[in-house]
Design a protein around this motif. Sequence first.
Motif, PDB file in Angstrom:
ATOM      1  N   MET A  27      -4.351  -0.124  -2.843  1.00 36.64           N
ATOM      2  CA  MET A  27      -4.130   0.761  -1.691  1.00 36.64           C
ATOM      3  C   MET A  27      -5.321   0.739  -0.740  1.00 36.64           C
ATOM      4  O   MET A  27      -5.183   0.698   0.466  1.00 36.64           O
ATOM      5  CB  MET A  27      -3.887   2.183  -2.212  1.00 36.64           C
ATOM      6  N   ALA A  55       0.839  -1.211   0.000  1.00 38.64           N
ATOM      7  CA  ALA A  55       0.000   0.000   0.000  1.00 38.64           C
ATOM      8  C   ALA A  55       0.872   1.258   0.000  1.00 38.64           C
ATOM      9  O   ALA A  55       0.605   2.223  -0.735  1.00 38.64           O
ATOM     10  CB  ALA A  55      -0.921  -0.003   1.221  1.00 38.64           C
ATOM     11  N   GLU A  95       2.426   1.717  -3.440  1.00 35.77           N
ATOM     12  CA  GLU A  95       1.489   2.263  -4.432  1.00 35.77           C
ATOM     13  C   GLU A  95       1.280   3.759  -4.205  1.00 35.77           C
ATOM     14  O   GLU A  95       1.180   4.533  -5.164  1.00 35.77           O
ATOM     15  CB  GLU A  95       0.152   1.512  -4.365  1.00 35.77           C
ATOM     16  N   ALA A  96       1.228   4.164  -2.934  1.00 36.12           N
ATOM     17  CA  ALA A  96       1.075   5.596  -2.632  1.00 36.12           C
ATOM     18  C   ALA A  96       2.287   6.376  -3.138  1.00 36.12           C
ATOM     19  O   ALA A  96       2.152   7.431  -3.776  1.00 36.12           O
ATOM     20  CB  ALA A  96       0.893   5.796  -1.124  1.00 36.12           C
ATOM     21  N   PHE A 118      -7.227   4.198   5.100  1.00 34.89           N
ATOM     22  CA  PHE A 118      -6.543   4.920   4.027  1.00 34.89           C
ATOM     23  C   PHE A 118      -7.213   6.285   3.940  1.00 34.89           C
ATOM     24  O   PHE A 118      -8.413   6.372   3.678  1.00 34.89           O
ATOM     25  CB  PHE A 118      -6.679   4.170   2.702  1.00 34.89           C
ATOM     26  N   LEU A 165      -1.911   5.747   6.244  1.00 35.46           N
ATOM     27  CA  LEU A 165      -2.190   4.313   6.097  1.00 35.46           C
ATOM     28  C   LEU A 165      -2.082   3.657   7.469  1.00 35.46           C
ATOM     29  O   LEU A 165      -1.134   3.945   8.211  1.00 35.46           O
ATOM     30  CB  LEU A 165      -1.171   3.649   5.162  1.00 35.46           C
TER      31      LEU A 165
END
Lengths: 115, 165
Positions: free
Chosen positions: B131, B63, B66-67, B138, B152
């Motif tokens: 994500m 996650a 990806e952010a 999130f 996160l």
Amino acid sequence: MNAGSTLEIAVETSGETTIVTPKGEVDMARSPLLRKSIADVMKAKPKRVVLDLSGVPYMDSSGLATMVEALQNSRKNQIPLLLCSLTPRVRSILEIARLNTVFTLCDGRAQALNG
Amino acid sequence: MVQGPRARPAPSGLTVQSVFHEPEVHMQILSRPELLAPVRAMTNAMAARVGLNDIDACHLALALDEALTNIIRHGYDSDRNGRIWIEMGPLALTQGLRIEIKDRARSVNPDELQGRDLEDIRPGGLGMHLMRTLVDRFEHANRPDGGMQIVLEKSSTPASVSNAS
């Protein structure tokens, strides 16, 4: 875990099958290398391609995109593509992306070669 | 000195306030794809430290990955000299890890990054889905002084707790 900066990719042939074995994490920085390697293998029009993922402890969305692209390429060229020896982490990522039902998954290389 | 849990003010624009320990890690990285791997290694180590199991740790690291990828690619338009700040710390009320990410990039609302329908099998468009699915919380908001802030959080699943004990 391989947190180094490289992704090593071995390509070998077993009978009429070409086996691609990446070793390392596949992320935004490294997926282009895997994409090129698979594309080069497909260009040679082997009878079947096996992607051995036993050495891949991690894959992000760019890695998943690379595999989906490979699948589309394989369907277009009618070259069966099989994935084998997924690590639990990569298998879980594939499942979350709901791609586990899209690919042909094999437990090990022997099953992929005999399947 | 080890500090106990405290309520930290929610960053401007974030709607949910968490109680968590003081962040134990503060990092600044440049917006370079090759730095994703060392950040992942740190995330996995921190996740293991708070008792997340291997799969949960991997999902939290993904996650974050990806952010960061979105910030590098869309926020900084692949400029390699953008600044990204990352803080990590244990959650106070459950076994888990909280990560805050800040940048000074062009604001890109993650809600406006169109993910694809999962039934539509094609390359790309999976990052946003991953994500949102991989973490328990999130959130994102514009920062008053420019850029974005993303939070996160990932808590242990029951299996994680038993594995960690």
